[in-house]
Design a protein around this motif. Sequence first.
Motif, PDB file in Angstrom:
ATOM      1  N   ALA A 190     -12.175  58.489 -27.775  1.00  0.00           N
ATOM      2  CA  ALA A 190     -12.419  58.727 -26.437  1.00  0.00           C
ATOM      3  C   ALA A 190     -11.425  60.054 -26.020  1.00  0.00           C
ATOM      4  O   ALA A 190     -10.292  59.996 -25.738  1.00  0.00           O
ATOM      5  N   GLY A 191     -11.769  61.204 -26.684  1.00  0.00           N
ATOM      6  CA  GLY A 191     -11.079  62.348 -26.411  1.00  0.00           C
ATOM      7  C   GLY A 191     -10.059  62.558 -27.439  1.00  0.00           C
ATOM      8  O   GLY A 191      -9.850  61.610 -28.235  1.00  0.00           O
ATOM      9  N   SER A 192      -9.631  63.830 -27.819  1.00  0.00           N
ATOM     10  CA  SER A 192      -8.769  64.107 -29.080  1.00  0.00           C
ATOM     11  C   SER A 192      -7.487  63.197 -28.781  1.00  0.00           C
ATOM     12  O   SER A 192      -6.658  62.952 -29.477  1.00  0.00           O
ATOM     13  N   THR A 216       5.137  72.497 -27.145  1.00  0.00           N
ATOM     14  CA  THR A 216       3.861  71.851 -27.413  1.00  0.00           C
ATOM     15  C   THR A 216       3.036  71.130 -26.420  1.00  0.00           C
ATOM     16  O   THR A 216       3.496  71.077 -25.205  1.00  0.00           O
ATOM     17  N   PHE A 217       1.792  70.757 -26.548  1.00  0.00           N
ATOM     18  CA  PHE A 217       1.371  70.109 -25.433  1.00  0.00           C
ATOM     19  C   PHE A 217       1.933  68.918 -25.072  1.00  0.00           C
ATOM     20  O   PHE A 217       2.399  67.709 -26.011  1.00  0.00           O
ATOM     21  N   LEU A 218       1.943  68.831 -23.801  1.00  0.00           N
ATOM     22  CA  LEU A 218       2.920  67.702 -23.157  1.00  0.00           C
ATOM     23  C   LEU A 218       2.558  66.324 -23.310  1.00  0.00           C
ATOM     24  O   LEU A 218       3.449  65.392 -23.617  1.00  0.00           O
ATOM     25  N   HIS A 265      -3.066  77.971 -29.368  1.00  0.00           N
ATOM     26  CA  HIS A 265      -2.083  76.773 -29.262  1.00  0.00           C
ATOM     27  C   HIS A 265      -1.851  76.861 -27.582  1.00  0.00           C
ATOM     28  O   HIS A 265      -1.929  77.378 -26.735  1.00  0.00           O
ATOM     29  N   ASN A 266      -1.754  75.434 -27.235  1.00  0.00           N
ATOM     30  CA  ASN A 266      -1.158  74.978 -25.852  1.00  0.00           C
ATOM     31  C   ASN A 266       0.164  74.672 -25.756  1.00  0.00           C
ATOM     32  O   ASN A 266       0.375  73.919 -26.649  1.00  0.00           O
ATOM     33  N   PRO A 267       0.965  75.268 -25.194  1.00  0.00           N
ATOM     34  CA  PRO A 267       0.534  76.397 -24.238  1.00  0.00           C
ATOM     35  C   PRO A 267       0.719  77.716 -24.485  1.00  0.00           C
ATOM     36  O   PRO A 267       0.279  78.788 -23.721  1.00  0.00           O
ATOM     37  N   PHE A 325     -14.924  67.497 -26.967  1.00  0.00           N
ATOM     38  CA  PHE A 325     -15.989  68.349 -26.312  1.00  0.00           C
ATOM     39  C   PHE A 325     -15.152  68.363 -24.878  1.00  0.00           C
ATOM     40  O   PHE A 325     -15.960  69.106 -23.848  1.00  0.00           O
ATOM     41  N   SER A 326     -14.095  68.164 -24.720  1.00  0.00           N
ATOM     42  CA  SER A 326     -13.399  68.275 -23.180  1.00  0.00           C
ATOM     43  C   SER A 326     -13.380  69.764 -22.779  1.00  0.00           C
ATOM     44  O   SER A 326     -13.430  69.816 -21.422  1.00  0.00           O
ATOM     45  N   LYS A 327     -13.272  70.529 -23.825  1.00  0.00           N
ATOM     46  CA  LYS A 327     -12.809  71.995 -23.341  1.00  0.00           C
ATOM     47  C   LYS A 327     -14.049  72.810 -23.121  1.00  0.00           C
ATOM     48  O   LYS A 327     -14.248  73.792 -22.387  1.00  0.00           O
ATOM     49  N   LEU A 333     -16.457  63.114 -19.672  1.00  0.00           N
ATOM     50  CA  LEU A 333     -17.115  62.219 -20.731  1.00  0.00           C
ATOM     51  C   LEU A 333     -16.245  61.359 -21.722  1.00  0.00           C
ATOM     52  O   LEU A 333     -16.592  60.443 -22.106  1.00  0.00           O
ATOM     53  N   ARG A 334     -15.202  61.942 -21.775  1.00  0.00           N
ATOM     54  CA  ARG A 334     -14.211  61.622 -22.760  1.00  0.00           C
ATOM     55  C   ARG A 334     -14.648  61.267 -24.021  1.00  0.00           C
ATOM     56  O   ARG A 334     -14.785  60.364 -24.705  1.00  0.00           O
ATOM     57  N   ILE A 335     -15.140  62.514 -24.850  1.00  0.00           N
ATOM     58  CA  ILE A 335     -15.543  62.402 -26.219  1.00  0.00           C
ATOM     59  C   ILE A 335     -15.015  63.328 -27.101  1.00  0.00           C
ATOM     60  O   ILE A 335     -14.948  64.556 -26.748  1.00  0.00           O
ATOM     61  N   PHE A 414      -7.285  78.607 -23.155  1.00  0.00           N
ATOM     62  CA  PHE A 414      -7.204  78.681 -21.813  1.00  0.00           C
ATOM     63  C   PHE A 414      -6.083  79.354 -20.977  1.00  0.00           C
ATOM     64  O   PHE A 414      -6.004  79.356 -19.850  1.00  0.00           O
ATOM     65  N   TYR A 415      -4.991  79.677 -22.030  1.00  0.00           N
ATOM     66  CA  TYR A 415      -3.783  79.820 -20.935  1.00  0.00           C
ATOM     67  C   TYR A 415      -2.858  81.289 -21.344  1.00  0.00           C
ATOM     68  O   TYR A 415      -3.088  81.668 -22.677  1.00  0.00           O
ATOM     69  N   LEU A 416      -2.404  81.586 -20.567  1.00  0.00           N
ATOM     70  CA  LEU A 416      -1.031  82.805 -20.757  1.00  0.00           C
ATOM     71  C   LEU A 416       0.227  81.940 -20.501  1.00  0.00           C
ATOM     72  O   LEU A 416       0.424  81.437 -19.484  1.00  0.00           O
TER      73      LEU A 416
HETATM   74  C1  LIG Z   1      -3.581  70.433 -27.352  1.00  0.00           C
HETATM   75  C2  LIG Z   1      -4.529  69.480 -26.619  1.00  0.00           C
HETATM   76  N1  LIG Z   1      -4.764  68.446 -27.534  1.00  0.00           N
HETATM   77  C3  LIG Z   1      -5.708  67.497 -26.591  1.00  0.00           C
HETATM   78  C4  LIG Z   1      -5.898  67.628 -25.375  1.00  0.00           C
HETATM   79  C5  LIG Z   1      -6.864  66.329 -24.837  1.00  0.00           C
HETATM   80  O1  LIG Z   1      -8.167  66.594 -25.031  1.00  0.00           O
HETATM   81  P1  LIG Z   1      -8.905  65.195 -24.626  1.00  0.00           P
HETATM   82  O2  LIG Z   1      -9.602  65.679 -23.303  1.00  0.00           O
HETATM   83  O3  LIG Z   1     -10.334  65.380 -25.523  1.00  0.00           O
HETATM   84  O4  LIG Z   1      -8.510  63.965 -24.695  1.00  0.00           O
HETATM   85  C6  LIG Z   1      -5.748  68.669 -24.613  1.00  0.00           C
HETATM   86  C7  LIG Z   1      -6.025  68.950 -23.278  1.00  0.00           C
HETATM   87  O5  LIG Z   1      -5.427  69.500 -22.464  1.00  0.00           O
HETATM   88  C8  LIG Z   1      -4.952  69.764 -25.200  1.00  0.00           C
HETATM   89  O6  LIG Z   1      -4.636  70.816 -24.727  1.00  0.00           O
END
Ligand SMILES: Cc1ncc(COP(=O)(O)O)c(C=O)c1O
Length: 500
Positions: A190-192, A216-218, A265-267, A325-327, A333-335, A414-416
């Motif tokens: 259900a999403g990463s 890193t990713f919050l 990388h996010n962010p 597939f979220s991005k 859909l949460r896949i 997606f980001y600056l």
């Molecule tokens: C680095 C990172 N991992 C995972 C996700 C979450 O993805 P998902 O919607 O597939 O759970 C995001 C979403 O912002 C992300 O930026």
Amino acid sequence: MRLDINRNETLPVYMQIANRIKEQILSGILPAGFVLPPERKMADDHAVSRTTVIRAYEELKALGLVASHRGKGTVVTERKVPESHGNDQKVFPLSWYPLFDKKIANVSDTVSELMHAGNHNDVISLAAGIGDPNLYPISTLQQIQRESPLESDQLNLSPVEGLYSLRESISRLMTGRNLSVSAKEVMILAGSMQGIDFAARALLSPGDAVIVEEPTFLQAIQCFRAAGAKIIGIPIDREGIRLDVLEAQLARYKPKFIYTIPAYHNPTGVVMSIERRKGLLDLAYRYQVPILEDDPYGDISFAQERLPPLKALDPYGYVIYLSTFSKVLFPGLRIGWTIAPEPVMRKFALLKQIADLHVNTPGQFLVDQFLRKGYYEAHLRRTSLDYQKKRDVMAKALTQAKGLIHFEIPDGGFYLWCRIPYQISQKELLALCSDQGVIYTPGNVFYPQESDGEHWLRLNFTYESMDRLERGLSIFINAVKKLNKQSSQTDLETGSRPIV
Ligand SMILES: Cc1ncc(COP(=O)(O)O)c(C=O)c1O
């Protein structure tokens, strides 16, 4: 003691006071033995009459929550299990807060707050983490539904690991990402985010160390914190995670795994160089530490060259790969999926059974059809072109802020990631922008220690339409300029100088 009293409420003020204190006693904020402020002080502090406070305290006494002691005042009582009086039994509201697990209680819910703020139609969100909803391939989806309408099979349970045919389609998609895997090696999630959660559940015990890039990713930070882990941040530079710092920390903390986002990388938007990827794997092998590779943005690339994921460079089974597939398609859909070594797949399958059995079958079916009919590549090209244009617009607008906002231009994602002048208060900037209907993500939420990142912020360029993006940027840039001007005037007036 400061209580929130609303004089427009229909509930009498004495009841409001009693209720607020009751909540604090039941939630454990006011422990047994705590002495409430004297009636007169309480009355003065809240600009109410002493009689109002006396009535509030009487109410609390009647509930048995406080008692008066000569010479001591009004004291919170020890709560005992009341005797049962059959149907007449007085039922106290349950105090939930002391029941919550301490690990969860300490995780702040920044994401919900930001999402809540962004939910108003008139707010221009530079804080989003999703693509442009106007680009969702709705008509293609409708065509798929016409050509292959859902049947009872697609509304039935699917295997825990996901629909086999979707796993096949993903294994083909992975070939384009330089990774050759069979369908059996793919598991649908259900999403990463679910993969990050499963890795934390499978590998982390309270007190264990986990390495993350900094920033890193919050939500990864939240997830590891909720597992009770010690989160060790390693700075990143233009080539990705700093291996010199990492090596020292691997030796020191013996972490359970390293969480990394090597592509866009996010962010920060940084792509880990091929040398760094190889160096990271070398360190992982030497210190025998697995890697959790999160790859949600790799497909959204404006560059010619695509580097292989860490998973493709790892013949020894150290890497757990996640993608989604979220991005590119539909976040709702949460896949997502994982490709992981066999023992990890088994544990993830067990966790999937426990969590939610499997990802929704109709969603899996639709995405599979989307991939099989060849729509993915064309859609990806279209959206990437659009996002590249928006990235350019954002970069151009920020450049015009005359050296006030520093950033690198990312080749995808997606980001600056922007640095603002040190003399601007992030709090004031956020307030000034949101007063004018624009929100963005302050940098500190991306750091394990939220005191870091004060002069950084993340701007999303994909979510808003072009004209709203331009409007939002203009408001944001003017806010930065205004606060910068104000603070330099204050500096001149007070004669203060920056300390480098
Ligand atoms: C680095 C990172 N991992 C995972 C996700 C979450 O993805 P998902 O919607 O597939 O759970 C995001 C979403 O912002 C992300 O930026």
